[in-house]
Design an enzyme around this catalytic site. Structure first.
Site, short mmCIF file in Angstrom:
data_model
loop_
_atom_site.label_atom_id
_atom_site.label_comp_id
_atom_site.label_asym_id
_atom_site.label_seq_id
_atom_site.Cartn_x
_atom_site.Cartn_y
_atom_site.Cartn_z
N HIS A 174 -20.37 -22.89 -17.89
CA HIS A 174 -18.95 -22.57 -18.00
C HIS A 174 -18.14 -23.82 -17.70
CE1 HIS A 174 -18.98 -17.91 -17.22
NE2 HIS A 174 -18.86 -18.17 -18.50
N CYS A 179 -15.15 -19.07 -9.32
CA CYS A 179 -15.69 -17.88 -9.98
C CYS A 179 -15.18 -16.59 -9.35
CB CYS A 179 -17.22 -17.90 -9.96
SG CYS A 179 -17.95 -19.03 -11.16
#
Length: 274
Positions: A172, A266
């Site tokens: 990511h 996150c």
């Protein structure tokens, strides 16, 4: 000695999900190994430490109820991207996380967010999309579809810069880059294609450059309010660089959440209103 920049915090609104059901039961990134033991109590304490820091900085923190059977829902950054009050819901690549999108959509609808879009293309929210001032940096290569760039641009009406990720360990964008303020980012160059590295150098010539050790410690999975930076405590080189740039750095232990391939960013979704 060069003058240290004076940094200013801006008040933020974050959305978090308590790790009630957090565990590692499947593998969808190189960091996940269900065979490794996990301490649920420690994971909760680590999450609470980040929450308490945000509250201590004076930020607003909202909470979405965790859903049984969705162990990765704690990673609220992946649920959506919110800019100017408009919400682009996530569309997850892996079936194991697909139902999270419905849960986040319901939360935003229940809390009065009318400008909401269910996407056509796969995107994993702020895992791959990083609003930076009046620009959005968009990562692709492992999770979000390259077609999401045009969708982002059309929906938010902002310039979008596509960046290609090339190292599966940094699957990511938020594992390889984070935004420090509207005009400054920190990133690990080797996580990106040569073309993307050139674009980042052009856009951010004064960027903070992280080492491989910083990246492996998930130091780039961090959150900044313009002054305070919450970052994994083991990213020692990066922490030193940030302090030299005038940021107030708050190192935290993320050892349990790292077992699922996530850290500070996150677990932090930012709700940006006009």
């Amino acid at each position: 000695m060069a003058e240290v920049a004076r940094r200013t915090a801006t008040r933020r609104h974050y959305l978090m999900c308590r790790p009630t059901h957090f565990e590692v039961t499947y593998t969808i990134n190189p960091w996940m190994d269900p065979r490794k033991p996990m301490d649920a109590g420690l994971a909760l304490a680590q999450w609470e430490r980040v929450r308490d820091l945000y509250l201590g900085f004076g930020h607003q923190v909202s909470f979405i109820d965790p859903v049984p059977g969705l162990p990765d829902m704690v990673f609220s950054a992946n649920g959506a991207t919110v800019v100017d009050g408009k919400v682009l819901i996530a569309k997850f690549r892996h079936q194991e996380r697909a139902a999270e999108a419905d849960a986040y959509r319901a939360w935003f609808e229940e809390h009065g967010h009318c400008g909401l879009r269910v996407p056509e293309y796969v995107n994993e929210g702020e895992g791959d999309f990083a609003p930076a001032g009046r620009r959005i940096l968009a990562g692709a290569g492992f999770r979000s579809d390259p077609g999401a760039v045009a969708e982002l641009r059309a929906f938010f009406g902002l310039p979008v810069t596509g960046l290609t990720l090339t190292d599966p360990r940094f699957y990511h964008l938020d594992t390889a880059l984070f935004v420090l303020d509207d005009d400054l980012v920190a990133y690990y160059p080797a996580a990106f294609s040569e073309e993307s590295q050139e674009e980042l150098r052009r856009l951010y010539p004064d960027a903070v450059i992280a080492t491989r050790e910083d990246a492996d410690a998930f130091g780039l999975n961090a959150v900044s309010d313009g002054l305070n930076v919450v970052v994994t405590e083991t990213a020692t080189h990066l922490i030193g660089e940030l302090r030299e740039r005038g940021f107030e750095v708050h190192g935290v232990d993320m050892s349990e959440l790292l077992k699922a391939g996530g850290a500070v960013k996150c677990i932090t979704q930012e709700i940006r209103r006009p």
